[in-house]
Design an enzyme around this catalytic site. Structure first.
Site, PDB file in Angstrom:
ATOM      1  N   ASP A 186       0.840  -1.245   0.029  1.00 41.99           N
ATOM      2  CA  ASP A 186       0.150  -0.167  -0.039  1.00 41.99           C
ATOM      3  C   ASP A 186       0.142   1.336   0.071  1.00 41.99           C
ATOM      4  OD1 ASP A 186      -2.672   1.606   0.091  1.00 41.99           O
ATOM      5  OD2 ASP A 186      -3.288   0.529   2.069  1.00 41.99           O
ATOM      6  N   ASP A 187       0.830   2.034  -0.948  1.00 42.12           N
ATOM      7  CA  ASP A 187       1.375   3.506  -0.728  1.00 42.12           C
ATOM      8  C   ASP A 187       2.752   3.045  -0.968  1.00 42.12           C
ATOM      9  OD1 ASP A 187      -1.487   4.344  -0.930  1.00 42.12           O
ATOM     10  OD2 ASP A 187      -0.887   5.470   0.899  1.00 42.12           O
ATOM     11  N   CYS A 210      -5.977   4.049  -3.542  1.00 39.73           N
ATOM     12  CA  CYS A 210      -6.114   2.581  -3.143  1.00 39.73           C
ATOM     13  C   CYS A 210      -7.315   1.977  -3.971  1.00 39.73           C
ATOM     14  CB  CYS A 210      -6.118   2.943  -1.448  1.00 39.73           C
ATOM     15  SG  CYS A 210      -5.257   3.572  -0.545  1.00 39.73           S
ATOM     16  N   HIS A 260     -10.541  -2.735   1.028  1.00 36.80           N
ATOM     17  CA  HIS A 260     -11.191  -0.881   0.964  1.00 36.80           C
ATOM     18  C   HIS A 260     -11.638  -0.559   0.037  1.00 36.80           C
ATOM     19  CE1 HIS A 260      -8.497   3.421   1.263  1.00 36.80           C
ATOM     20  NE2 HIS A 260     -10.281   3.125   1.826  1.00 36.80           N
ATOM     21  N   ASP A 273       0.095  -0.348  -4.925  1.00 35.85           N
ATOM     22  CA  ASP A 273      -1.467   0.364  -5.689  1.00 35.85           C
ATOM     23  C   ASP A 273      -1.516   2.062  -6.194  1.00 35.85           C
ATOM     24  OD1 ASP A 273      -1.330   1.324  -2.906  1.00 35.85           O
ATOM     25  OD2 ASP A 273      -3.093   0.709  -2.339  1.00 35.85           O
TER      26      ASP A 273
HETATM   27 CA    CA Z   1      -2.782   2.817  -2.022  1.00 36.93          CA
END
Ligand code: CA
Length: 525
Positions: free
Chosen positions: A66-67, A108, A165, A331
């Site tokens: 993530d990120d 995301c 999410h 992502d």
């Molecule tokens: Ca993300």
């Protein structure tokens, strides 16, 4: 006679193909609802030859971080150089195929939707991250098909471990949209962090009535569930200590899922979806200060890398590494707004924008004995291609339902052919439902641009601007930071062709329109 009819039909088809093809668009449309791809008969044959030697259906493991920034991994220019060594991810790249032009969505939720549905988020409606307690008014999943759903209908055992999410209302959790099982949380790291870190969120945490009211809007638990069953609480996320351990809990579950699948002799499809390195990063036991940088984000990169190493070791221990396609990616680009709790990109902009920094992510494909080690390619890859590519690896690419337009392209031959090139002609970039830019060959052409004049305020203080008469064009080889637009000066020859690609892409919405699930911002145009 019958022979001649077939011959004419083939000739008509070939003639139609050559009429369609030009330098800007060498793709071939095979089916109305599938994104046209560039044909590569030789590499297709090589791929098919390799696949025919497999004794079992292959497993598919997607590792989604993530990120994480494009530049965080060592082989992408980060690692040791920026205070967080990544030996396991480096090894994966060295022994597999490192892609330098993988594109995700700017945030995301849209990226995750794209990986799972093979569709540009404007089509599924999942165009921006869902926020605290927010659930789309229309369940997007009622009319979407996930890779997990199709594979599970075709003999696979499917799961997602970690962050979801993608909606938490009834009918929106993983075991309700095609996954056989899951363990994880419904939302995102920062949403749980806001309830537990009073230094960062004092105006929420130190107002008891407010805190109690907002807490009611979010399920703060790690959940687990099976298809057709209810979701159960595994454990709460009610303090920093519990939050710091979530990625270890997810790793344990992934290991258990892989072991169980092997024991049951079933091929698996698993998305290992890290909570890290999305802000706010709290590392688990033993990782505090473990990176040379000794700051939480960098320690979190080290923890993520260790877990990647653990998963890879398990594949080796279980002797299934020669039968498992692994794809590792992020992502979206690094979140520059949350510095120093965000990652690194050498490109312009960050998470939230359609500058390269927001959407260009690492992409590593690994499959022992099937993908030649040490390959590196700048061939275009959109993360929604993992939909088609996963189904292709499983031998069920023909099971894609015709009801929805699929923007993904089957890239299995790109991966498996020793000198494989991308089957994708262009990548189309959006902010929510707005078309922003295209990447074609080494050119990035913007039709709308993010104004990020406020430094490191890509998400919180940016605007979208229309361009003037000339599209903003960057030669990504010569100007990877997208600093000097050279639209009409050096790219006049290419603008009509690229505009033709965009027009053809936008025309697909006539038959396959965008879906509005209620995520449009009130007051926005
Ligand atoms: Ca993300």
């Amino acid at each position: 006679m019958k022979k001649y009819i077939v011959l004419f039909a083939v000739l008509a088809f070939v003639t139609e193909i050559s009429a369609q093809q030009n330098y800007f668009n060498p793709t071939v449309k095979v089916k109305e609802y599938l994104e046209p791809a560039i044909p590569h008969p030789d590499q297709d044959k090589e791929m098919k030859d390799k696949m025919s030697k497999l004794k079992k259906k292959p497993n598919i493991l997607i590792i989604l971080i993530d990120d994480m920034g494009y530049g965080d991994i060592g082989v992408y220019g980060g690692g040791v150089a920026i205070g967080a060594p990544t030996p396991n991810m480096d090894k994966l790249a060295h022994e597999g195929l490192q892609l330098t032009s993988t594109y995700a969505q700017p945030t995301c939720t849209p990226s995750r939707a794209a990986i799972m549905t093979g569709r540009i988020p404007a089509r599924s409606g999942l165009t921006r991250p869902t926020l605290t307690g927010e659930n789309p008014k229309v369940n997007p999943w009622a009319s979407e098909n996930t890779t997990a759903k199709i594979l599970s209908q075709n003999g696979y055992k499917s799961a997602i471990s970690g962050k979801w999410h993608l909606g938490e209302s009834k009918g929106s959790l993983p075991n309700e949209v095609g996954y056989d099982e899951w363990l994880g949380f419904g939302s995102v790291q920062s949403e749980y962090a806001q309830f537990v870190n009073e230094w960062i969120y004092p105006d929420l945490i130190n107002k008891p009535e407010r805190l109690a009211a907002i807490k009611k809007m979010v399920d703060q638990n790690i959940l687990t569930g099976k298809k057709g069953g209810e979701n159960k609480i595994v454990q709460p996320i009610s303090n920093i200590e519990e939050l710091s351990k979530v990625d270890q809990v997810f790793a344990n579950y992934s290991e258990d899922f892989i072991r169980r699948s092997v024991k049951e002799n079933k091929p698996f499809y698993l998305i290992h979806s890290f909570s890290k390195v999305h802000n706010d990063n709290y590392v688990s036991e033993g990782y505090k200060g473990k990176s040379p940088a000794a700051i939480p984000y960098k320690d979190a990169i080290v923890e993520v890398d260790d877990i990647v190493g653990r998963l890879m070791k398990l594949l080796q221990d279980l002797k299934i590494d020669e039968n498992t396609l692994v794809f590792l990616t992020s992502d979206n680009g690094p979140n520059e707004d949350v510095w120093p709790d965000g990652g690194y990109t050498p490109f312009r902009g960050g998470k939230g924008t359609t500058w390269e920094g927001g959407v260009r992510v690492p992409g590593i494909a690994y499959w022992k004995g099937m993908i030649a080690p040490g390959r590196i390619s700048d061939g275009l890859f959109d993360i929604c291609d993992m939909f088609n590519t996963s189904l292709s690896a499983a031998g069920v690419v023909d099971k894609i339902p015709s009801s929805n337009y699929i923007d993904g392209v089957d890239q299995l031959s790109f991966f498996l052919s020793d000198k494989g090139v991308s089957n994708r002609n262009a990548v189309f970039m959006y902010s929510e439902t707005k078309f922003m830019a295209i990447r074609w060959q080494e050119y990035k052409v913007h039709m709308n641009v993010f104004n990020t004049s406020a430094t490191r305020r890509n998400l919180d203080q940016s605007t979208i601007q229309s361009i003037g008469m000339s599209p903003w064009v960057y030669n990504i080889y010569a100007d990877p930071k997208e600093q000097l637009s050279q639209g009409h000066r050096y790219f006049e020859w290419g603008i009509p062709g690229v505009m033709g690609l965009i027009a053809a892409h936008l025309a697909t919405y006539q038959k396959y329109p965008m879906k509005d699930i209620g995520l449009k911002k009130p007051g926005a145009e």
